[in-house]
Scaffold this active site. Sequence first.
Site, PDB file in Angstrom:
ATOM      1  N   SER A  42       0.807  -1.222   0.000  1.00 22.96           N
ATOM      2  CA  SER A  42       0.000   0.000   0.000  1.00 22.96           C
ATOM      3  C   SER A  42       0.838   1.268   0.000  1.00 22.96           C
ATOM      4  O   SER A  42       0.347   2.329  -0.398  1.00 22.96           O
ATOM      5  CB  SER A  42      -0.942   0.008   1.206  1.00 22.96           C
ATOM      6  OG  SER A  42      -0.227  -0.150   2.411  1.00 22.96           O
ATOM      7  N   HIS A 270      -1.228   6.173   6.004  1.00 21.31           N
ATOM      8  CA  HIS A 270      -0.692   5.853   4.683  1.00 21.31           C
ATOM      9  C   HIS A 270      -0.228   7.122   3.978  1.00 21.31           C
ATOM     10  O   HIS A 270      -0.604   8.229   4.356  1.00 21.31           O
ATOM     11  CB  HIS A 270      -1.735   5.098   3.850  1.00 21.31           C
ATOM     12  CG  HIS A 270      -1.791   3.639   4.177  1.00 21.31           C
ATOM     13  ND1 HIS A 270      -2.392   3.172   5.329  1.00 21.31           N
ATOM     14  CD2 HIS A 270      -1.302   2.542   3.523  1.00 21.31           C
ATOM     15  CE1 HIS A 270      -2.270   1.847   5.369  1.00 21.31           C
ATOM     16  NE2 HIS A 270      -1.609   1.450   4.287  1.00 21.31           N
TER      17      HIS A 270
END
Length: 288
Positions: A42, A270
């Site tokens: 990711s 993230h």
Amino acid sequence: MARLLHLAAAVAVLVVASGCSSSGSGSDQATEYDSYVALGDSYTAAPGVPPTDATSSFCQRSGRNYPALLAAALPRAAVTDVSCSGAGTGSMTAPEVVGTASVPAQFDALTADTDLVTVGLGANDGGLFGGVVNGCVQLAASDPVGSPCQNFWAARTPGIDDLLSGITFNLAGVLDGIRQRSPHARVVVVGYPQLVPASGTCAELPLAAADYPFVRDVTQRLSEALRTAAEQADADYVDVWKASEGHDICADEPWVNGATENPDTAIAFHPLAVEQQAVAELVLDQVG
């Protein structure tokens, strides 16, 4: 380091030796590439950074992740981005189950003609990222001023040392597998950015107060594990940890999103678009 990717300048740097290509690492030759494959999890896919690539299914690849930005700066290259949220080193050689979908093994994208590969992997092996970041956040309420997560990991088997050693070993195997499938490719391992400040705390990173040094140490050692694997395999290494100093989650100009989910920026914990731009520039500096 400039945080915005100036694509025109990047193309000018890269398109110097038309028709030339390099193999292995450490080449000083300016290079064009014909076939670029991006492998990763990711932190390569950049889930939540708009727009989401409609062809990426459950992998949640962003149309502005660093492989997409590199594609714009490598005008001759056919670019294949198979990065997928949740991927581990095992996702290279076996299908990855994401939700109700089965995503093909990422190595399926490699060919004998591939001449550039970026690899951003390791954090998901053994549940390290989820256990140390999300897990530590969840444990914070049990002892807000103490170190409940560090205490948890001290009593856990396998512990942090074993997981990090396993990540180095697994990534070395991945790099060997790339060499076997794409023997002429330049291979670039991309590290992870800083999430935790060297000092202080913040609401966007809701750890127990005494767990901040522990989580910072583990995430730094993760990047060092990737560096070690790259060195052992004679691959290039892009040090995103060093480049992201001062841009942790608590910083005034963070490169990584905090605990707040925001559909217009990135999912929790993230990378943000600015981090992906910076990583693209770092990779271009390395391969150009």
